[in-house]
Design a protein around this motif. Sequence first.
Motif, PDB file in Angstrom:
ATOM      1  N   ALA A  25      -3.150   6.321  -2.115  1.00  0.00           N
ATOM      2  CA  ALA A  25      -2.302   6.071  -0.937  1.00  0.00           C
ATOM      3  C   ALA A  25      -3.149   6.036   0.339  1.00  0.00           C
ATOM      4  O   ALA A  25      -4.292   6.484   0.347  1.00  0.00           O
ATOM      5  N   SER A  26      -2.560   5.549   1.400  1.00  0.00           N
ATOM      6  CA  SER A  26      -3.276   5.602   2.675  1.00  0.00           C
ATOM      7  C   SER A  26      -3.105   7.000   3.257  1.00  0.00           C
ATOM      8  O   SER A  26      -2.081   7.660   3.029  1.00  0.00           O
ATOM      9  N   GLY A  27      -4.083   7.471   3.964  1.00  0.00           N
ATOM     10  CA  GLY A  27      -3.952   8.770   4.628  1.00  0.00           C
ATOM     11  C   GLY A  27      -4.160   9.948   3.697  1.00  0.00           C
ATOM     12  O   GLY A  27      -4.578   9.806   2.547  1.00  0.00           O
ATOM     13  N   ARG A  78       1.987   5.072   0.762  1.00  0.00           N
ATOM     14  CA  ARG A  78       1.799   5.972   1.918  1.00  0.00           C
ATOM     15  C   ARG A  78       1.553   7.403   1.442  1.00  0.00           C
ATOM     16  O   ARG A  78       2.014   7.788   0.361  1.00  0.00           O
ATOM     17  N   ASN A  79       0.883   8.184   2.253  1.00  0.00           N
ATOM     18  CA  ASN A  79       0.620   9.596   1.914  1.00  0.00           C
ATOM     19  C   ASN A  79       1.933  10.403   1.881  1.00  0.00           C
ATOM     20  O   ASN A  79       2.956   9.969   2.407  1.00  0.00           O
ATOM     21  N   LYS A 136       0.830  -1.209   0.000  1.00  0.00           N
ATOM     22  CA  LYS A 136       0.000   0.000   0.000  1.00  0.00           C
ATOM     23  C   LYS A 136       0.868   1.264   0.000  1.00  0.00           C
ATOM     24  O   LYS A 136       1.840   1.356   0.768  1.00  0.00           O
ATOM     25  N   THR A 166      -7.348  12.779  -0.041  1.00  0.00           N
ATOM     26  CA  THR A 166      -7.554  11.700   0.921  1.00  0.00           C
ATOM     27  C   THR A 166      -7.563  10.389   0.146  1.00  0.00           C
ATOM     28  O   THR A 166      -8.393  10.184  -0.749  1.00  0.00           O
ATOM     29  N   GLY A 167      -6.611   9.528   0.473  1.00  0.00           N
ATOM     30  CA  GLY A 167      -6.441   8.288  -0.288  1.00  0.00           C
ATOM     31  C   GLY A 167      -7.652   7.386  -0.206  1.00  0.00           C
ATOM     32  O   GLY A 167      -8.393   7.392   0.780  1.00  0.00           O
ATOM     33  N   THR A 168      -7.869   6.633  -1.271  1.00  0.00           N
ATOM     34  CA  THR A 168      -9.003   5.711  -1.319  1.00  0.00           C
ATOM     35  C   THR A 168      -8.478   4.319  -1.680  1.00  0.00           C
ATOM     36  O   THR A 168      -7.382   4.197  -2.226  1.00  0.00           O
ATOM     37  N   GLN A 169      -9.238   3.278  -1.398  1.00  0.00           N
ATOM     38  CA  GLN A 169      -8.802   1.915  -1.715  1.00  0.00           C
ATOM     39  C   GLN A 169      -8.716   1.707  -3.225  1.00  0.00           C
ATOM     40  O   GLN A 169      -7.814   1.062  -3.723  1.00  0.00           O
TER      41      GLN A 169
END
Length: 421
Positions: free
Chosen positions: A319-321, A292-293, A290, A358-361
């Motif tokens: 990304a996450s976050g 990262r932000n 995954k 804002t990251g999305t899946q």
Amino acid sequence: MARYEILGGTPLNGTITVSGAKNAAVAILPATLLVAGPCRIENVPDISDVRILLTILERMGADIQHPEENTVLIDCSGVTSTEPDAELVRKMRASYYLMGALLGRFHKAHVALPGGCNFASRPIDQHLKGFAALGADVEVTDTYVDLAPGAYDLQGGRVSLDVVSVGATVNIMIAATLLPGTTVIENAAKEPHIVDLANFLNTMGANISGAGTDTVKIRGVGALRGGTYAIIPDQIEAGTYMAAAVATGGDVLVRNVIPKHMDCITSKLEEMGAEVIDYDDAIRVRATGKLRNATVKTHPYPGFPTDMQAQICVCMALASGTSRLTESVYETRFFGYCSELESMGADIQINGKTAIITGTQKLYGATVSAHDLRAGAALVIAGLAAEGVTFVKNIHYVERGYEHLIGKLTALGAKIRRIED
Ligand code: EPU
């Protein structure tokens, strides 16, 4: 109008070879107007902006041949026209380099104002300020720029740019190369294609030093002779494929790059979790899970390029976050693609010069439109990473700057095709 159809969800895997740099090619080709004799230019990307420029030069009287793929033999000795075809000039941005080239060679020019990707107001006041500092009389109407010798003969001068401008730096370098005396450009842009232009001109006999620093010195020479020159690899094309590899969770070896030119992009992708390995003239990029932000702010070179803003935005969307992406070169550049990405499921809030992502899946396939070259490249990346089918419209923008996009992506396993409507 043609469009791309992309069936997303396949990680890109394999090897890709980067083409010659668009923004170097579009400076070097007009600069051949200064050369008395044939130039053999190698590693010229076969993209629509280059084809338009070559047509303009040919209509002005240049002798142009294509002895092999990506090589152009160009002899501008026979050019007498100082009025390039206005309709073609308006089709692209870099046609403004014809102003500097014609001024340098003929001491006059009548050139239409340029067109190209209009993602922001793109003034050319710094180019014109530079021409005036060389002694030119500059007249601008709604549609044309007229350049002529002023009260005294044209000669070298000192120009301190009010903003760091790639185009103005290039245009003044070209205009000053054949003028008597020394020209100094302060607060010059430092992009790799500026160094490439200086190397090309010096290979042909110019005397330019300092390219790649913020002070460029051009000592005028009487004439340039023909020769052979190979254009550097395209930093932004390479960065686009690196971002595509990361966004799709892939593993790609990007060949024909100068890793140093990629440092600012490489370090951001690493920060986001990708593994990046530099070789002498290649870079391997591998997603490691995954993303990262991150926080990115665009700057002139050696900062993170504005021309990679849209592509990194797609990585951030996955990304996450929460990521922050700040544009400091062209404030309105977000408007070319953010709403299109949102229609694919991205969550982006624009607050002045900064986009909060804002990251999305997942992103989802949709029908989207390219509004400029890099926006189009970002939508292609988003389509490759998305679930389902994406149609990208207005692809003439993308074809302005990416050679063999479909072939290169297909070789990496992408499911993308060009559909003629
Ligand atoms: N600016 C002025 N006055 C000028 C010139 C520029 O105010 O006379 C401002 C611009 O509005 C901008 C900043 O200065 O805010 C930088 O503009 P620059 O002149 O550097 O841009 P450019 O020369 O028109 C080139 C590339 C662009 C790239 C920019 C920034 C070429 C042909 N184009 O444009 O590339 O975004 O530098 O790096 O070299 C692309 O390849 O997709 C592309 C748009």
